[in-house]
Write an enzyme that holds these catalytic residues in place. Sequence first.
Site, PDB file in Angstrom:
ATOM      1  N   GLU A 181       2.744 -13.760   5.359  1.00  0.00           N
ATOM      2  CA  GLU A 181       1.824 -12.707   5.971  1.00  0.00           C
ATOM      3  C   GLU A 181       0.604 -13.198   6.385  1.00  0.00           C
ATOM      4  O   GLU A 181      -0.109 -13.965   5.426  1.00  0.00           O
ATOM      5  CB  GLU A 181       1.563 -11.755   4.755  1.00  0.00           C
ATOM      6  CG  GLU A 181       2.872 -10.798   4.345  1.00  0.00           C
ATOM      7  CD  GLU A 181       2.330  -9.930   3.043  1.00  0.00           C
ATOM      8  OE1 GLU A 181       1.079  -9.435   3.150  1.00  0.00           O
ATOM      9  OE2 GLU A 181       3.103  -9.540   2.503  1.00  0.00           O
ATOM     10  N   GLU A 192       0.974  -1.264   0.065  1.00  0.00           N
ATOM     11  CA  GLU A 192      -0.184  -0.056   0.141  1.00  0.00           C
ATOM     12  C   GLU A 192       0.976   1.351  -0.129  1.00  0.00           C
ATOM     13  O   GLU A 192       0.596   2.192   0.648  1.00  0.00           O
ATOM     14  CB  GLU A 192      -0.902  -0.022   1.142  1.00  0.00           C
ATOM     15  CG  GLU A 192      -2.298  -1.017   1.058  1.00  0.00           C
ATOM     16  CD  GLU A 192      -1.474  -2.224   1.514  1.00  0.00           C
ATOM     17  OE1 GLU A 192      -1.727  -3.359   0.435  1.00  0.00           O
ATOM     18  OE2 GLU A 192      -1.084  -2.483   2.382  1.00  0.00           O
ATOM     19  N   GLU A 249       4.523 -12.004  -3.443  1.00  0.00           N
ATOM     20  CA  GLU A 249       3.159 -12.322  -3.712  1.00  0.00           C
ATOM     21  C   GLU A 249       3.160 -12.398  -5.167  1.00  0.00           C
ATOM     22  O   GLU A 249       2.174 -11.736  -6.153  1.00  0.00           O
ATOM     23  CB  GLU A 249       2.009 -11.425  -3.270  1.00  0.00           C
ATOM     24  CG  GLU A 249       1.812 -11.410  -1.780  1.00  0.00           C
ATOM     25  CD  GLU A 249       0.936 -10.199  -1.393  1.00  0.00           C
ATOM     26  OE1 GLU A 249       0.307 -10.536  -0.167  1.00  0.00           O
ATOM     27  OE2 GLU A 249       0.787  -9.243  -1.922  1.00  0.00           O
TER      28      GLU A 249
END
Length: 1011
Positions: free
Chosen positions: A293, A139, A196
């Site tokens: 995570e 983010e 990811e």
Amino acid sequence: MRWLTSWSALALVLASQLASVLSYTVPPGSPGFYHGNSSAAVTFDEYSLFLDNKRLFVFSGEVHPWRLPTGKAGWRDIFQKMKAAGWNAVSVYLHWGLSEGKQGELDFEYYRSHTDVYEVAKEVGLLVIVRPGPYINAETIGGGFPGWLTNNPAKARTNETGFTDAWMPFMTAVSKFVEPYQYPDGSVIAIQSENEFFESTPSDPGRSEYMQLIEDTYRANGLTKIPITHNDGGHTRGVYAPGHGLGEVDLYTWDNYPNGFDCSNPNKWTELYTQLDSDHQNIDPDLLWASGEFGGGAFDPWGGSSYDACYQLTNEQYANVFYKNNYAAETHYQNLYMTFGGTNWGNLAEPTVYTSYDYGAPIREDRTLSPKYYELKLQAGFLHASPDYLLATRVGNGTVGSGTAYSDNPRVYTTALSSSTGVHFYVVRHTSNSYLAPVSFSLRVNTTEGEITVPQHGGNITLDGRESQILVSEYPFGSHTLKYSTAEIFTHTTIDGVDYLVLYAQAGHSIEAVMSGSGSPQVVGSDTIKAESSNGSVIITGTPSGLSGVILDGAIVIIADKHAALSFWNIRLPSANNTPYDAAPDAPSVLLYGPYLVRNASITGNTLELFGDINATITLGVIAPSSVKSVSWNGKQVEVKGASVPGVFEATLEFAEEVTLPSLRDAEWYCADSLPEVQAGFDDSAWVTANKTSTQRPYQPLGGQYVVYADEYGFHQGNTIARGHFTGTNATGVQLSVQGGYNFGYSVWINSKFLGSSQGTNQYSAGGGVDMTNDTWTFDPADLTEGDNVLTVVVDQTGLEEDYDGDDTFKTPRGVRGYTLLGGTDFAYWKVQGNLGGEDFADKVRGPLNEGGLFVERQGAQLPGFPVDSTTGWNKSTSDASCTPYDGMTSAGIRAYRTSFNLNLPEGSDVPVALQFERTPSSSYRSVVYINGWQFGRFNSRDGPQTSFPLPEGILNPRGSNELLVTLWSLDGEGAKIADLQLNNTALLQSSKEVVPGGVVASPGYGELRS
């Protein structure tokens, strides 16, 4: 039923372990880290990670040091809080964009320092998991990519040469920084490749090849002592797990955010995912089951519900239920994202989040401790005290009518795990997260005498709504064994040969604990707990209320209600026989209760020296070695009252802090116009000319001869301004496409006439949100001249997009995406402006993302030492009463307000201070906040939700002068004002935390940067 304990069964277990070792596939190029087949100090098998042949549960938390730019003092505060509550590792993303604001100029100084992070972690005793990307998502602006990369034609996150050449210097430098800190020489135990990510396909090549390039770069630069990891963003798909092909890593990890990110429905929970164990077996049963995570909170968008709502969505109940579901699935490596979120200061945010990155984390943005933090302290304490859990495997699970029913209540689901050492664990929970009412039940457990149903001496076990418990049987602590308990275990430790065990349950719930022992147990404390000896066992029953102790021969069992248990601390003592990373009870420790925080403890002579924080007058309880005769707190002796047991003390810690913060309404304010660009005669000749007629990015202009994207000319963050010049009075209007990310805004003027404003919406709005608007603005002929006319477009972008799907989304334009001048004419040329210097920014301390392109920012009015009294255009409120943000302005435009204030917060205190806005949702205005030259707030009155902006100590001077700049941009024609703006303290603590030397981080002022 009886579970196998015969030698033949044990032989099968050992054979199975050996087979696992032999079947593990070492990734090509890796030295290998599978335990038994590796000489590395960091290894793993299917059960756990090893450090120096010693198993440990990796209880990790995500912290981004660059989101707290106060450096070592601030990081040490966070790391000490983590260590005290049982975290033994910290995971850190590294931000490429902050470290290379201009291509070829790497900078790892100040808050970008690697060595400072690793050194502080080592001093505190936290292991480090390094996650350098080069893409991190997080983010943050561009997902961590530098802004200049938007102009690189190569496709990012592939093995295309242009992209490889871009990231290679950064990743090489990262590797060289990490190399000397690899365990055991330093604190780093793993390094992640990419983030990811996904694998190559025929239609999407170059992905796995790029992944392999990163791993090869690590190893070529000496990272051969620690495993390379990857986090599977698709939950548990096995992407890049060992044996899965090109790019495979040493240790596969998975991500999961089970309650999602809809903070507008904070009480809506998903059901627990029950296939984690099956996924483990399908991907590779020989691998340590690790979560790279796992949701420690959630992020909130512009116009969202606030981080308090995100905290509620992922609160202490969530932590209690969802994390224990992981433990039930034998997850023995867990990284909580986030543990401390920090702040998206200085344009760090991407469009789906705002300034705060609180994340609803256990440690909140202002560094205060949440109830979730204390819940996690109980969990971590149990996990570190239970090495047998690391060897426990599932032997059954279910409820009445489904699977194996261990309880007698169809609303209770149980997972039973058993270790080869004969210790048994039962994770109990509701069968549905929708059940909010308490349920009572009995439970079948295994003992050395066979299976029994507990409790055996009356009553039931009670499970509150949205609660999970881990109960045990045949549980060893010190030289004793707990036969079973219907209360949970916090921790145990041995002091002077006495084994201490701390049990807890909700107040008023019945508990029953049985352990072997003889003699007459003595009960002290609450009279709601009873203990008796029968047939060679001690039976403890009752309902916890406050604290009780049962004194036995060589053991003391402490029974606490859960509220009291949350105030317990098991703090390790320094020991020559342990590493800094060992946790109690492996390391010697003292048991304490009462304080808000205990940072560390040591014994000097006969004095127990404690350091920590309190927020009220409290009773300090101490259980220490009998050699301890006195206690100090934060360097001062405290008067103690001894109990009948040597080394057991109580003391009162007095709290008497009071603070009064200055009123900003009473301050002297200076004000100035921050949009001279719309005034007649403004000279933009020195600005960059937007003369490109094409772009190599995949997002093409939507009209116009010239490309006017701000990034094309080196301006990658904050407010930008574009000025289009044309001649004559034939133009009737303009069509503009402006793109700035979700919740962006822009205003437009023709010459000095305000035409209007347009704004975006967030990602949850209708149609997926608005990040670009297409508008037609009509000119009044009276506002045009025969000579030069200027269309001024001021854009408040919300950051570069991330690139989660690897499709170059981060290259989405910012600024004017396209234009058409109506009336048969066209713009002769465009000028663009952003932060002063663009990629050649002057402030090497605060870095490339701190400033935007408003006039006062370029002028340097936000910097300490700005000569406001002698600078043309600045007025003050003592001569012009309307020169305050509370009075504002009566037309569209941008003004800046500047003041200074002194603080004198008490020495030995921790007083988090925030700048508090009063929001007026009906008014469309935006503000940028600078404190002592650091941008620490972007306020949006229309959309919100953030109104409180923490100003961290070290950026804010707690005992000295501070300089504040607040801009006010009214997007409405009628103007705007700030209803209220004040300083407030969000907490008040007496504290032993480290202070920043000199009060503030050393950073340049106006004299160094603008003179």
